[in-house]
Design a protein around this motif. Sequence first.
Motif, short mmCIF file in Angstrom:
data_model
loop_
_atom_site.label_atom_id
_atom_site.label_comp_id
_atom_site.label_asym_id
_atom_site.label_seq_id
_atom_site.Cartn_x
_atom_site.Cartn_y
_atom_site.Cartn_z
N TYR A 87 15.82 -8.98 1.20
CA TYR A 87 14.22 -8.87 0.46
C TYR A 87 14.49 -7.26 -0.24
O TYR A 87 15.02 -7.27 -0.40
CB TYR A 87 13.81 -8.32 2.27
CG TYR A 87 14.68 -7.53 3.00
CD1 TYR A 87 13.91 -5.87 3.06
CD2 TYR A 87 15.48 -7.97 4.01
CE1 TYR A 87 14.85 -5.44 3.47
CE2 TYR A 87 16.08 -6.65 5.15
CZ TYR A 87 15.88 -5.35 4.15
OH TYR A 87 16.63 -4.66 5.07
N ASP A 89 11.35 -4.82 -2.21
CA ASP A 89 9.53 -5.00 -2.57
C ASP A 89 9.00 -5.01 -4.55
O ASP A 89 10.18 -4.49 -5.29
CB ASP A 89 9.18 -3.12 -1.96
CG ASP A 89 9.51 -3.26 -0.86
OD1 ASP A 89 9.36 -4.09 0.07
OD2 ASP A 89 9.56 -2.04 -0.50
N ASP A 91 6.02 -5.06 -7.72
CA ASP A 91 4.64 -5.47 -8.72
C ASP A 91 4.57 -6.02 -9.49
O ASP A 91 5.48 -5.99 -9.67
CB ASP A 91 3.77 -4.53 -7.86
CG ASP A 91 4.09 -3.32 -8.81
OD1 ASP A 91 5.21 -2.81 -9.61
OD2 ASP A 91 3.16 -2.18 -8.91
N PRO A 133 3.35 -11.45 -3.95
CA PRO A 133 4.89 -11.10 -2.70
C PRO A 133 4.02 -12.62 -1.81
O PRO A 133 3.13 -13.33 -1.56
CB PRO A 133 3.49 -9.71 -1.80
CG PRO A 133 2.64 -8.93 -2.64
CD PRO A 133 2.28 -10.24 -3.81
N ASN A 153 8.21 -8.73 -0.61
CA ASN A 153 6.98 -7.62 -0.41
C ASN A 153 6.17 -7.04 -1.18
O ASN A 153 7.16 -6.63 -1.98
CB ASN A 153 7.91 -6.83 0.58
CG ASN A 153 8.52 -7.23 1.67
OD1 ASN A 153 7.96 -7.75 2.51
ND2 ASN A 153 9.68 -6.95 1.96
N PRO A 154 5.19 -7.03 -1.09
CA PRO A 154 4.36 -5.51 -1.56
C PRO A 154 5.05 -4.37 -1.80
O PRO A 154 5.87 -3.75 -0.90
CB PRO A 154 3.09 -5.99 -1.36
CG PRO A 154 3.24 -6.05 0.23
CD PRO A 154 4.51 -6.91 0.19
N LEU A 155 4.48 -3.72 -2.71
CA LEU A 155 5.38 -2.15 -2.48
C LEU A 155 5.22 -1.64 -1.49
O LEU A 155 3.95 -1.75 -0.82
CB LEU A 155 5.27 -1.29 -3.52
CG LEU A 155 5.50 -1.82 -5.24
CD1 LEU A 155 5.09 -0.74 -6.34
CD2 LEU A 155 7.02 -1.32 -5.15
N ASP A 156 5.67 -0.31 -0.66
CA ASP A 156 5.38 -0.43 0.61
C ASP A 156 4.68 1.08 0.93
O ASP A 156 4.74 2.11 0.43
CB ASP A 156 6.72 0.30 1.51
CG ASP A 156 6.16 0.50 2.99
OD1 ASP A 156 5.54 0.73 3.26
OD2 ASP A 156 7.65 0.89 3.91
N ARG A 159 5.62 3.68 3.92
CA ARG A 159 6.59 4.63 3.68
C ARG A 159 6.37 6.52 3.56
O ARG A 159 5.42 6.74 3.24
CB ARG A 159 7.53 4.79 2.44
CG ARG A 159 8.77 4.95 2.68
CD ARG A 159 9.44 4.99 1.31
NE ARG A 159 11.19 5.71 1.65
CZ ARG A 159 12.14 5.11 2.11
NH1 ARG A 159 12.33 4.26 2.68
NH2 ARG A 159 13.44 5.81 2.46
N ARG A 223 10.74 -1.55 6.71
CA ARG A 223 11.82 -3.68 6.25
C ARG A 223 12.31 -3.71 7.19
O ARG A 223 13.05 -4.59 6.26
CB ARG A 223 11.50 -2.97 4.16
CG ARG A 223 10.57 -2.79 3.38
CD ARG A 223 10.03 -3.48 3.37
NE ARG A 223 8.74 -3.55 2.53
CZ ARG A 223 7.20 -3.56 2.68
NH1 ARG A 223 6.97 -3.89 3.88
NH2 ARG A 223 6.49 -3.04 2.05
N GLY A 247 5.38 -5.09 7.79
CA GLY A 247 6.18 -5.03 7.58
C GLY A 247 7.87 -5.11 7.75
O GLY A 247 8.37 -5.86 7.47
N ASN A 265 2.53 -8.39 7.21
CA ASN A 265 3.66 -9.30 6.69
C ASN A 265 5.21 -8.65 7.52
O ASN A 265 6.10 -8.27 7.16
CB ASN A 265 3.92 -8.40 5.32
CG ASN A 265 4.27 -8.15 4.32
OD1 ASN A 265 5.68 -9.52 3.98
ND2 ASN A 265 5.48 -7.31 4.17
#
Length: 497
Positions: A87, A89, A91, A133, A153-156, A159, A223, A247, A265
């Motif tokens: 995995y 992240d 965009d 994603p 994944n998309p940006l988190d 976080r 994640r 996530g 997600n």
Amino acid sequence: MAIADIMSYICKNMKSFFPTIIALASVLSAGATVVTYPAGPGVETLDDFTVAVRQNGGEWQPVAVYPVKVDEVRGTKHCVETASMAYFDFDGTVEVSVKYNRGAVDSARVRPLSYKITPSVSGETLTFELSRPSNLSVEVNGDIFHNLHLFANPLDAKRPTAKEIKKAGKKGSNLVYFGPGVHRLPDDVMHIKSGQTVYIDGGARVYGMLVADSVNDVSFYGRGEVHPRGRGEGIYIKRSRNIDVNGPIVTQIPVGGSDSVSITNVKSISYYGWGDGMNVFASNNVRYDSVFCRNSDDCHTVYATRKGFNGGCRNIVMENSTLWADVAHPINIGLHGSATELGPEAVPDTITDLLYRNIDILDHQERQLDCQGCLTIVSGDNNLVKDIKFENIRIDDIRIGRLFDIRVALTKKYCAAPGGCIRDILFKDVTYNGDRAEVSLIIGYSPERKVENITFDNLVINGVKISDEMPGKPKWYKTGDMARIFIGEHTDNIVFK
């Protein structure tokens, strides 16, 4: 979060955060559009595949590859196989490189097939682009049990800041933080309190179960992975309200007796018997978005009274998701209710207002004839099941099973009474391409326990649109005969548009 905050915190914790430094260096050099998560200390990795990602024209960044157990049923026996998982992240648009280390590449595909991702193959290496994603299965030489599960994944956005991470576990902090590495929960269980946020960082593996029981306003983000050392739930939501999960990777994540739950997600992968992925028991207002399920039993269920949770279900939504049932059903609705838990004379439960939209079903494999069905509504235990919509559902060539199973039944193995009735169900824009699906069923139980008002709008099987007015259908045929759908007794108003 601000990069300066992250770097300031990491500089004070250089030794434990060395993998994070590497990942952040990759982010910075790539304009903060790609985030990778090196495996934390003690976290097992696997070398069946070598994975890397980059911005177009940028430098390749390695992506950690982890083992994940999946279930291959041979005959009637569950057999555990070890597949791969990775995995990252991102965009924008990125290029992904996947090298196959188990031998020559004779064929390769990336699923869901509806995403139309065609990899370029050079020697043992596959490359392809991603611009959104995606939860993917990369399969070489047709091997679905040693494949690569790739979660792009998309940006988190969830976080926590470096300051919040530093304060985690201290007085005044509501953050429970699991950093990169292996974590073993005392007694294999952690009970989360109201108002707390749990963050499982990339490169983390938590052994045990995180439980939200009789709490409210709880979040699970991150994640990393959460799963027991054996079988069981990674995250369990019980009798709780306002729960947000976004996530993490888990084995199972059931929701029982709860209200206002959002699961986004999240990836659920199980390998043991009865390894349902995302169950709903007696809960309302549960929403799934962009989830991935590969499970050793039902991927997703909606049941009424069950496992000590009492009542019906209302307003359940699943969309933009991918389901893969190595055993049993991708979607299973309606079987359990109050007749079993509270006695045959209990007040019947109602399951209503369900929506499934933009779903890819990658597989379904079940030899038990009364447990088949990609899209299954089997009403038992006096349940009333009504007002359900399936829209834009794409089904691959399943191994063993049927497309639809819509029945009011008395399944004595699981139920104390037959179902009440099933009514007002819409299947819109459902497609299937393949030749292995067995006969689908639409059957009522009695004149008082019917299946009625079932509409198929634009059902397409192998490119053929199934409708009551379709060309070539003999007048004496039921339209279901043209789609291998058996329409039996105690049914009314089954329409193909």
